[in-house]
Design a protein around this motif. Structure first.
Motif, mmCIF file in Angstrom:
data_model
loop_
_atom_site.group_PDB
_atom_site.id
_atom_site.type_symbol
_atom_site.label_atom_id
_atom_site.label_comp_id
_atom_site.label_asym_id
_atom_site.label_seq_id
_atom_site.Cartn_x
_atom_site.Cartn_y
_atom_site.Cartn_z
ATOM 1 N N PRO A 149 0.830 -1.126 0.403
ATOM 2 C CA PRO A 149 -0.217 -0.271 -0.338
ATOM 3 C C PRO A 149 1.265 1.331 -0.054
ATOM 4 C CG PRO A 149 -0.811 -1.303 1.861
ATOM 5 C CD PRO A 149 0.475 -2.189 1.316
ATOM 6 N N SER A 150 0.198 2.199 -0.744
ATOM 7 C CA SER A 150 0.713 3.857 -0.805
ATOM 8 C C SER A 150 -0.081 4.680 -0.969
ATOM 9 C CB SER A 150 1.849 3.454 -2.066
ATOM 10 O OG SER A 150 2.470 4.742 -1.426
ATOM 11 N N THR A 151 0.259 5.775 -0.085
ATOM 12 C CA THR A 151 -0.495 7.355 -0.478
ATOM 13 C C THR A 151 -0.355 7.434 -1.260
ATOM 14 O OG1 THR A 151 -2.370 6.196 1.118
ATOM 15 C CG2 THR A 151 -2.161 9.049 0.088
ATOM 16 N N ARG A 152 1.347 8.660 -0.437
ATOM 17 C CA ARG A 152 1.941 9.881 -1.187
ATOM 18 C C ARG A 152 3.033 8.502 -2.488
ATOM 19 N NH1 ARG A 152 0.105 10.027 3.615
ATOM 20 N NH2 ARG A 152 0.612 7.533 3.558
ATOM 21 N N THR A 153 3.760 8.164 -1.735
ATOM 22 C CA THR A 153 4.635 8.114 -2.696
ATOM 23 C C THR A 153 4.491 8.149 -3.966
ATOM 24 O OG1 THR A 153 6.388 7.369 -1.578
ATOM 25 C CG2 THR A 153 6.642 6.702 -3.469
ATOM 26 N N ARG A 154 2.832 6.893 -4.625
ATOM 27 C CA ARG A 154 2.286 6.450 -5.616
ATOM 28 C C ARG A 154 1.881 7.598 -6.189
ATOM 29 N NH1 ARG A 154 -1.271 1.522 -7.152
ATOM 30 N NH2 ARG A 154 -2.712 2.707 -8.879
ATOM 31 N N ARG A 196 7.692 -0.652 -5.738
ATOM 32 C CA ARG A 196 7.232 -0.380 -4.452
ATOM 33 C C ARG A 196 7.208 -2.258 -4.315
ATOM 34 N NH1 ARG A 196 4.627 2.722 0.299
ATOM 35 N NH2 ARG A 196 6.302 3.830 -0.540
ATOM 36 N N HIS A 212 14.383 3.629 1.031
ATOM 37 C CA HIS A 212 13.337 4.092 0.504
ATOM 38 C C HIS A 212 13.901 6.038 -0.096
ATOM 39 C CE1 HIS A 212 9.183 5.984 -0.094
ATOM 40 N NE2 HIS A 212 8.187 5.548 0.346
ATOM 41 N N GLN A 227 12.161 9.269 -0.357
ATOM 42 C CA GLN A 227 11.691 9.645 0.576
ATOM 43 C C GLN A 227 12.907 10.032 1.347
ATOM 44 O OE1 GLN A 227 8.625 9.450 1.987
ATOM 45 N NE2 GLN A 227 10.045 10.756 3.626
ATOM 46 N N PRO A 232 6.928 11.180 7.819
ATOM 47 C CA PRO A 232 6.811 10.790 6.532
ATOM 48 C C PRO A 232 5.694 10.445 6.282
ATOM 49 C CG PRO A 232 7.814 9.169 7.730
ATOM 50 C CD PRO A 232 8.234 10.086 8.554
ATOM 51 N N GLY A 233 4.461 10.103 7.489
ATOM 52 C CA GLY A 233 3.784 8.994 7.301
ATOM 53 C C GLY A 233 3.784 7.885 6.646
ATOM 54 N N PRO A 234 2.530 7.739 6.385
ATOM 55 C CA PRO A 234 1.245 7.495 7.104
ATOM 56 C C PRO A 234 1.103 7.549 9.215
ATOM 57 C CG PRO A 234 0.993 4.985 6.570
ATOM 58 C CD PRO A 234 2.175 5.834 5.912
HETATM 59 N N1 CP Z 1 6.039 7.860 3.082
HETATM 60 C C1 CP Z 1 5.466 7.377 2.318
HETATM 61 O O1 CP Z 1 6.268 5.827 1.919
HETATM 62 O O2 CP Z 1 4.016 6.974 1.661
HETATM 63 P P1 CP Z 1 3.105 5.959 1.538
HETATM 64 O O3 CP Z 1 3.654 4.763 1.924
HETATM 65 O O4 CP Z 1 1.836 6.808 1.405
HETATM 66 O O5 CP Z 1 3.636 5.558 0.419
#
Ligand code: CP
Length: 332
Positions: free
Chosen positions: A74-79, A127, A157, A160, A286-288
């Motif tokens: 899963p990813s929000t930011r990176t994707r 990823r 990463h 990041q 870095p989130g989440p």
């Molecule tokens: N910081 C980071 O990698 O967030 P995601 O998992 O949402 O991509």
């Protein structure tokens, strides 16, 4: 279920990612990248930043190129930011739906990669939960294909790490001599490892890795860092404080891991705990984010927090990395 493939683990990703003239061909890790290259990449990223409320930066550096985003975790930011970075750079961007990809039917990673390569995909953003996957793919693709690591197990990463370095540099003007405290589940954090390698290359003054004993890294892994289990000691006079979430998905046995209330009481970053850091210290994540566990909700939204700026910088960093590997491709 994904097929079990033997992914050979090697230790020379750093040499694999650079061409013989030192230009970036793949981005697999920040470990081994030198200060000059890292500084150039941060300078490039800075060029892709625009004031909020205006139009975002665009470039034509990837016109005619195809980028495939392959996220098997899963990813929000990176994707999202690789997607935007590719589109804002003029590329055709393919976001593969992992739930319907043929890997679910038992296709090997390499067969999937060869399929995309046959469709003239130039850059694959990967990823994966298994260590070694980005380097394994990089070793097996054609010369004109670049692999970008978008998060590899607990190992690395790199984009990041770059966006974290850029954010720190924007606020502090430099990395040299700073005291940086990274707090939380260091043992399972690819974010901490990439930040640590980048900070070390850029001359950080003191890097403190603060965690409960059960979440500490092997002391020999990052000998340049100071490992602590006391938060107040770790935050004292820090210029930068980065909170990390507990990577429960990577922890087989939760014995020794504090419960939520105990964790927040001892390792949660709050305005009260920040009083021992320098008055102008910045707070990163870095989130989440898990508000109320590793970071106090009000602090995450306070003027000390640079968390949204980290996200903004992520798109700029990824545009810069895409541009750089596209330039290497064009010169090949
Ligand atoms: N910081 C980071 O990698 O967030 P995601 O998992 O949402 O991509």
């Amino acid at each position: 279920m994904q097929p079990v493939e033997q992914i050979p683990l090697t230790d020379n990703e750093a040499s694999l990612q650079l061409d013989s003239d030192g230009s970036l061909r793949h981005l697999l890790t920040l470990k081994g990248l030198d200060k000059a290259l890292l500084t150039d990449m941060l300078d490039d990223a800075q060029r892709f930043l625009r004031p909020m409320g205006g139009l975002p930066a665009r470039s034509t550096s990837l016109e005619g190129r195809t980028v495939a985003n392959l996220f098997f975790e899963p990813s929000t930011r990176t994707r999202a930011s690789f997607d935007l970075a590719g589109k804002r750079s003029g590329a055709d961007v393919l976001n593969l739906d992992v739930n319907t990809s043929s890997r679910k039917k038992g296709e090997s990673i390499l067969d999937m990669i060869y399929t995309l390569q046959a469709m003239q995909v130039d850059i694959m953003v990967v990823r994966d939960a298994s260590a070694g996957v980005p380097a394994y793919i990089a070793r097996n693709v054609n010369d004109h294909v670049s692999i970008l690591n978008a998060g590899e197990s607990d190992v690395s990463h790199p984009t990041q790490g770059l966006l974290d370095l850029l954010t720190i540099r924007q606020h502090k003007g430099k990395i040299e001599g700073l005291t940086v405290a990274i707090v939380g589940d260091i043992a399972h954090s690819r974010v901490a490892r990439s930040a640590a390698h980048g900070l070390q290359a850029l001359g950080v003054g003191e890097l403190r890795l603060i965690s409960p004993p059960a979440l500490a890294p092997d002391p020999e892994e990052m000998p340049f860092a100071r490992l602590l289990d006391n938060l107040d000691e770790g935050l004292k006079d820090a210029d930068v404080v980065m909170a990390l979430r507990i990577q429960r998905e990577r922890i087989g046995n939760l014995d020794g891991i504090p419960g939520i209330d105990e964790y927040f009481a001892n390792y949660g970053i709050s305005a009260a705990r920040m009083r021992t850091a320098k008055p102008d210290a910045i707070v990163m994540h870095p989130g989440p984010m898990n508000r109320g566990i590793e970071i106090e909700s009000a602090l995450a939204d306070s003027p000390q927090s640079v968390i949204e700026q980290q996200v903004t910088n992520g798109v700029a960093v990824r545009m810069a990395v895409l541009e750089r590997v596209a330039r290497t491709m064009a010169a090949t």
